[in-house]
Motif scaffolding. Structure first.
Motif, PDB file in Angstrom:
ATOM      1  N   SER A  77      14.900 -10.320   9.839  1.00  0.00           N
ATOM      2  CA  SER A  77      15.106  -8.877  10.009  1.00  0.00           C
ATOM      3  C   SER A  77      16.324  -8.385   9.240  1.00  0.00           C
ATOM      4  N   ALA A  78      17.307  -9.267   9.064  1.00  0.00           N
ATOM      5  CA  ALA A  78      18.508  -8.872   8.324  1.00  0.00           C
ATOM      6  C   ALA A  78      18.162  -8.527   6.877  1.00  0.00           C
ATOM      7  N   ILE A  79      17.199  -9.255   6.310  1.00  0.00           N
ATOM      8  CA  ILE A  79      16.795  -8.982   4.928  1.00  0.00           C
ATOM      9  C   ILE A  79      15.970  -7.703   4.854  1.00  0.00           C
ATOM     10  N   VAL A  80      15.040  -7.555   5.812  1.00  0.00           N
ATOM     11  CA  VAL A  80      14.180  -6.365   5.807  1.00  0.00           C
ATOM     12  C   VAL A  80      15.000  -5.103   6.052  1.00  0.00           C
ATOM     13  N   ASN A  81      15.812  -5.130   7.131  1.00  0.00           N
ATOM     14  CA  ASN A  81      16.567  -3.932   7.510  1.00  0.00           C
ATOM     15  C   ASN A  81      17.826  -3.727   6.680  1.00  0.00           C
ATOM     16  N   GLY A  82      18.376  -4.818   6.177  1.00  0.00           N
ATOM     17  CA  GLY A  82      19.637  -4.701   5.454  1.00  0.00           C
ATOM     18  C   GLY A  82      19.501  -4.588   3.954  1.00  0.00           C
ATOM     19  N   ILE A  83      18.349  -5.012   3.409  1.00  0.00           N
ATOM     20  CA  ILE A  83      18.203  -5.013   1.949  1.00  0.00           C
ATOM     21  C   ILE A  83      16.974  -4.216   1.502  1.00  0.00           C
ATOM     22  N   ILE A  84      15.809  -4.607   2.010  1.00  0.00           N
ATOM     23  CA  ILE A  84      14.559  -4.046   1.481  1.00  0.00           C
ATOM     24  C   ILE A  84      14.406  -2.569   1.836  1.00  0.00           C
ATOM     25  N   ILE A  85      14.509  -2.250   3.130  1.00  0.00           N
ATOM     26  CA  ILE A  85      14.336  -0.850   3.543  1.00  0.00           C
ATOM     27  C   ILE A  85      15.396   0.054   2.918  1.00  0.00           C
ATOM     28  N   PRO A  86      16.683  -0.330   2.928  1.00  0.00           N
ATOM     29  CA  PRO A  86      17.677   0.525   2.260  1.00  0.00           C
ATOM     30  C   PRO A  86      17.389   0.741   0.777  1.00  0.00           C
ATOM     31  N   GLN A  87      16.804  -0.276   0.115  1.00  0.00           N
ATOM     32  CA  GLN A  87      16.473  -0.104  -1.302  1.00  0.00           C
ATOM     33  C   GLN A  87      15.392   0.956  -1.491  1.00  0.00           C
ATOM     34  N   ASP A 119       5.463  19.556  -3.900  1.00  0.00           N
ATOM     35  CA  ASP A 119       5.796  18.904  -2.634  1.00  0.00           C
ATOM     36  C   ASP A 119       5.162  17.518  -2.645  1.00  0.00           C
ATOM     37  N   VAL A 120       5.974  16.493  -2.381  1.00  0.00           N
ATOM     38  CA  VAL A 120       5.496  15.113  -2.412  1.00  0.00           C
ATOM     39  C   VAL A 120       5.631  14.500  -1.026  1.00  0.00           C
ATOM     40  N   THR A 121       4.510  14.041  -0.475  1.00  0.00           N
ATOM     41  CA  THR A 121       4.507  13.310   0.791  1.00  0.00           C
ATOM     42  C   THR A 121       4.227  11.848   0.486  1.00  0.00           C
ATOM     43  N   PHE A 122       5.080  10.973   0.994  1.00  0.00           N
ATOM     44  CA  PHE A 122       5.027   9.565   0.613  1.00  0.00           C
ATOM     45  C   PHE A 122       4.857   8.690   1.850  1.00  0.00           C
ATOM     46  N   GLY A 123       3.966   7.705   1.753  1.00  0.00           N
ATOM     47  CA  GLY A 123       3.790   6.739   2.830  1.00  0.00           C
ATOM     48  C   GLY A 123       3.651   5.343   2.254  1.00  0.00           C
ATOM     49  N   ALA A 124       4.146   4.346   2.981  1.00  0.00           N
ATOM     50  CA  ALA A 124       4.111   2.977   2.457  1.00  0.00           C
ATOM     51  C   ALA A 124       3.856   1.979   3.576  1.00  0.00           C
ATOM     52  N   HIS A 125       3.112   0.926   3.231  1.00  0.00           N
ATOM     53  CA  HIS A 125       2.909  -0.205   4.138  1.00  0.00           C
ATOM     54  C   HIS A 125       3.060  -1.475   3.310  1.00  0.00           C
ATOM     55  N   GLN A 164       0.855  -1.185   0.000  1.00  0.00           N
ATOM     56  CA  GLN A 164       0.000   0.000   0.000  1.00  0.00           C
ATOM     57  C   GLN A 164       0.892   1.236   0.000  1.00  0.00           C
ATOM     58  N   PHE A 165       0.748   2.044  -1.035  1.00  0.00           N
ATOM     59  CA  PHE A 165       1.516   3.279  -1.141  1.00  0.00           C
ATOM     60  C   PHE A 165       0.555   4.447  -1.322  1.00  0.00           C
ATOM     61  N   VAL A 166       0.892   5.549  -0.726  1.00  0.00           N
ATOM     62  CA  VAL A 166       0.092   6.763  -0.886  1.00  0.00           C
ATOM     63  C   VAL A 166       1.036   7.932  -1.158  1.00  0.00           C
ATOM     64  N   TYR A 167       0.732   8.670  -2.213  1.00  0.00           N
ATOM     65  CA  TYR A 167       1.486   9.872  -2.550  1.00  0.00           C
ATOM     66  C   TYR A 167       0.539  11.067  -2.495  1.00  0.00           C
ATOM     67  N   LEU A 168       0.923  12.083  -1.764  1.00  0.00           N
ATOM     68  CA  LEU A 168       0.199  13.347  -1.778  1.00  0.00           C
ATOM     69  C   LEU A 168       1.076  14.354  -2.515  1.00  0.00           C
ATOM     70  N   VAL A 169       0.613  14.780  -3.674  1.00  0.00           N
ATOM     71  CA  VAL A 169       1.388  15.686  -4.524  1.00  0.00           C
ATOM     72  C   VAL A 169       0.715  17.050  -4.512  1.00  0.00           C
ATOM     73  N   THR A 170       1.452  18.062  -4.069  1.00  0.00           N
ATOM     74  CA  THR A 170       0.915  19.420  -3.964  1.00  0.00           C
ATOM     75  C   THR A 170       1.787  20.376  -4.759  1.00  0.00           C
ATOM     76  N   GLN A 171       1.171  21.124  -5.645  1.00  0.00           N
ATOM     77  CA  GLN A 171       1.920  22.097  -6.433  1.00  0.00           C
ATOM     78  C   GLN A 171       2.191  23.341  -5.590  1.00  0.00           C
ATOM     79  N   MET A 172       3.480  23.681  -5.446  1.00  0.00           N
ATOM     80  CA  MET A 172       3.866  24.843  -4.656  1.00  0.00           C
ATOM     81  C   MET A 172       3.927  26.101  -5.516  1.00  0.00           C
ATOM     82  N   ASP A 173       4.514  25.968  -6.706  1.00  0.00           N
ATOM     83  CA  ASP A 173       4.551  27.060  -7.670  1.00  0.00           C
ATOM     84  C   ASP A 173       4.707  26.440  -9.053  1.00  0.00           C
TER      85      ASP A 173
END
Length: 425
Positions: free
Chosen positions: A76-86, A61-67, A47-56
């Motif tokens: 945890s080594a794969i999640v913290n060491g590979i996936i999240i850094p990617q 401005d892009v606000t990004f959230g992911a689940h 699940q990804f959500v992008y809020l895109v707001t035109q400043m000028d």
């Protein structure tokens, strides 16, 4: 570990005239795909959500959230060491791409910080291509690569060609005495740029904060003040450069903290010696009791400070307590600051601030009162002994050094200057 797949549905909605939301939601209507072994893949969901707001006209401005649900437990080594850094790396690359595409006219003050981070990263990457003997030349290569990749930099160089020389010299971080540059911005030459760079490299060692060094540097060079009026992004940009140079060549900071630590440690030792001397001298035991109380109170306050700083880390707290009790707390604080230790999640203040508070406690509860006691004791006897005089001189030197450094850091603090510019300048 089984293969995984995820199928998403993408939809968007305009929520205002200048803002839209883009959402990626899981889609379970499709059958699972077989993996190479013939078995079904594990279905994950994203699940990804992008809020895109035109400043000028040129900025959004892009606000990004992911689940992310991987459909099962992953190490945890794969999640913290590979996936999240990617994911983080992908976001960073996106930032770099867009900041490099911004034209000079579109750069804002906040963009300077990111430009500075990109500049420093480019230098680091370039220097990895060779050994320490090629460090200076490879740093210049990194500078040129940065100047080429950024649209804004390609626009600013024809207007201010000396900027390339300035960045080359700053990347070399050579501490040399240089005169203040009084040349106007329109008359700047390469030699002026070299002097500017040397000036910054000379100012950095005398400061504990990169922003304070840049404040000093810009204030004393008219061309830089004029440049900042035209390009507000240069101050945060140069702060990032100064921070990098401060972290890689912090000789001045180490000299300050280790010099102060040495004085403080010697002061504690001489005070303990004089306390024992008072107890062993007839008619002066009351001076010994006062000194002992002062030393004990100082140790208690420093241990309490360590407890506040490390209350969730008992191992570190007991380590600090041990060094405090044996009189080497100043050396421990100096080592942390000099080695570039950063504020951790459980800390309430930075290591530099902790050292400052510790020195303040030492001044208020031990150095100054103990000096007064020892001076009074010295004046009350006819025979003046050299050990008493040495102890008083060491205490006076410690008080003077610590007070001067505390005052200097407060006077040059960018935060204080913003809050009270009429007082701090």
């Amino acid at each position: 570990m089984a293969d995984r797949e995820a199928i998403v549905n993408i939809c968007w909605k305009r929520i205002s005239e200048k803002s839209i939301v883009v959402a990626y939601s899981p889609l379970a209507s499709h059958s699972k795909v077989e993996n190479q072994d013939g078995g079904a893949m594990i279905r994950g969901s994203t699940q990804f959500v992008y809020l895109v707001t035109q400043m000028d006209d040129k900025t959004v401005d892009v606000t990004f959230g992911a689940h992310i649900n991987f459909g099962g437990k992953l190490p945890s080594a794969i999640v913290n060491g590979i996936i999240i850094p990617q994911f983080v790396n992908a976001l960073s690359q996106t930032q770099v791409h867009f900041i490099n595409e911004i034209e000079l006219e579109g750069l804002k003050e906040n963009d300077g910080k990111l430009l500075g981070e990109i500049f420093v990263h480019q230098i680091k990457q370039a220097r990895k291509r060779g050994g320490w003997k090629k460090r200076a030349d490879l740093g210049k290569v990194g500078v040129d690569e940065f100047l080429y990749c950024s649209v804004a930099m390609r626009e600013v160089l024809p207007l201010h060609p000396w900027l390339r020389v300035l960045l080359h010299e700053i990347s070399m971080n050579r501490v040399k005495v240089a005169p203040t540059v009084h040349t106007a911005l329109s008359d700047m030459k390469d030699d002026d740029a070299i002097n500017l760079a040397k000036g910054l490299s000379t100012i950095i060692p005398s400061n504990t904060e990169a922003s304070a060094a840049v404040d000093h540097w810009i204030a004393q060079n008219a061309a830089l003040e004029e440049f900042e009026k035209k390009c507000a992004w240069i101050r945060p940009f140069f702060v990032e450069l100064a921070q990098y140079n401060l972290s890689t060549s912090n000789f001045g900071l180490r000299l300050r903290v280790f010099g102060g630590a040495l004085l403080s440690t010697i002061d504690v030792i001489t005070d303990i010696y004089m306390t024992v001397h008072f107890f062993n001298t007839e008619g002066q035991s009351h001076f010994g009791r006062i000194n002992a109380w002062l030393i004990g109170l100082t140790l208690f306050m420093q241990i309490f400070l360590s407890h506040l700083q490390n209350r969730t880390k008992p191992t570190i707290f007991f380590q600090d307590t041990f060094f405090t009790l044996i009189g080497f707390r100043p050396a421990l604080d100096a080592y942390r600051v000099g080695s570039g230790a950063e504020q951790e999640d459980h800390h309430i203040v930075t290591p530099l601030q902790e050292m400052t508070f510790s020195k303040f406690l030492e001044l208020v509860f031990e150095a100054i009162p103990s000096s007064v006691v020892q001076i009074y004791a010295l004046l009350s006897i006819k025979e003046k002994k050299i050990d008493a005089i040495v102890s008083i001189v060491v205490s006076a030197a410690t008080i003077e050094f610590s007070s001067a450094m505390l005052s200097y850091d407060w006077d040059t603090s960018p935060t204080n200057r913003k809050k009270q510019p009429m007082f701090y300048g």
